[in-house]
Structure formats: C-alpha cells, structure tokens
Design a protein around this motif. Sequence first.
Motif, PDB file in Angstrom:
ATOM      1  N   UNK A 185     -30.940 -11.486  -2.743  1.00 21.56           N
ATOM      2  CA  UNK A 185     -31.578 -12.749  -2.414  1.00 21.56           C
ATOM      3  C   UNK A 185     -32.966 -12.467  -1.845  1.00 21.56           C
ATOM      4  N   UNK A 186     -33.987 -12.856  -2.588  1.00 25.71           N
ATOM      5  CA  UNK A 186     -35.368 -12.676  -2.136  1.00 25.71           C
ATOM      6  C   UNK A 186     -35.773 -13.914  -1.345  1.00 25.71           C
ATOM      7  N   UNK A 187     -36.276 -13.749  -0.130  1.00 24.05           N
ATOM      8  CA  UNK A 187     -36.637 -14.910   0.679  1.00 24.05           C
ATOM      9  C   UNK A 187     -37.901 -15.630   0.213  1.00 24.05           C
ATOM     10  N   UNK A 188     -38.767 -14.941  -0.549  1.00 25.47           N
ATOM     11  CA  UNK A 188     -40.014 -15.570  -1.009  1.00 25.47           C
ATOM     12  C   UNK A 188     -40.585 -14.796  -2.195  1.00 25.47           C
ATOM     13  N   UNK A 189     -41.662 -15.331  -2.751  1.00 33.86           N
ATOM     14  CA  UNK A 189     -42.262 -14.715  -3.944  1.00 33.86           C
ATOM     15  C   UNK A 189     -42.860 -13.343  -3.654  1.00 33.86           C
ATOM     16  N   UNK A 190     -43.421 -13.144  -2.477  1.00 33.72           N
ATOM     17  CA  UNK A 190     -43.996 -11.841  -2.139  1.00 33.72           C
ATOM     18  C   UNK A 190     -42.928 -10.740  -2.150  1.00 33.72           C
ATOM     19  N   UNK A 193     -40.108  -6.190  -5.005  1.00 36.35           N
ATOM     20  CA  UNK A 193     -38.970  -5.690  -5.782  1.00 36.35           C
ATOM     21  C   UNK A 193     -39.430  -5.243  -7.167  1.00 36.35           C
ATOM     22  N   UNK A 194     -40.234  -6.070  -7.836  1.00 39.15           N
ATOM     23  CA  UNK A 194     -40.731  -5.720  -9.168  1.00 39.15           C
ATOM     24  C   UNK A 194     -41.525  -4.426  -9.141  1.00 39.15           C
ATOM     25  N   UNK A 195     -42.378  -4.265  -8.138  1.00 40.08           N
ATOM     26  CA  UNK A 195     -43.197  -3.056  -8.042  1.00 40.08           C
ATOM     27  C   UNK A 195     -42.329  -1.823  -7.821  1.00 40.08           C
ATOM     28  N   UNK A 196     -41.321  -1.921  -6.965  1.00 42.62           N
ATOM     29  CA  UNK A 196     -40.437  -0.781  -6.711  1.00 42.62           C
ATOM     30  C   UNK A 196     -39.631  -0.404  -7.946  1.00 42.62           C
TER      31      UNK A 196
END
Length: 98
Positions: free
Chosen positions: A34-39, A44-47
């Motif tokens: 669960x991602x709390x926000x777009x940042x 996550x995408x970068x990792x």
Amino acid sequence: MIEAGMLSIVRRGTTYQVRYASANPQGVDRQPYLCPNEDTLLTLFQHCGLDAWSMQQTRTELRQGRLAVLPLVCAPGPMQVYFPPMLPVSQTTAHAAA
C-alpha cells in the motif's frame, strides 16, 4: 537471480494498492503493498528499475482512474522489501494464536 512478473496498481483515494504476480508458476505468493502517495509509488518504481516512460504511462492511467498493469523484471532485494512473502496458513493461525 532476477524475478519476473507483473505489477497491478489501482488508486484508492489518495493511496495506491500495488500487487505483484510472479511469472513463475511455482513462485511465492506475495503480500500487496500500500503506497500512501504518488511520490512513494515513484520511489517503488525506481527501486524496481522501471524506465521513465513506463512510470509516466502508469501515472497517466492511474490519474484517469484506471487499473495499471505492467511487466516487471526486478532483483530480489526490492521484491523482499516491498512485497514480502505471504505466510502459509498454518503459520498465520499459529502466529495469531500466540
């Protein structure tokens, strides 16, 4: 060793629910993230090594209220951090009873 699979992402208000499905039929089931926000989602995408174009397309789909599904090839490290393996049912009930 590299893991290959699919990410499915859906926006729920201001949060994002991210699920990983392994391309390996014997792969381990993993908990959703669960991602709390777009940042946090972009981190996550970068990792996971997603390219800029995929990130932008995914953000566009999510902002329009659609489900985003994209292929992923990622090192096991980020997979363990963001998507830990689900505990088998026997361990889950034993842990809840303790």
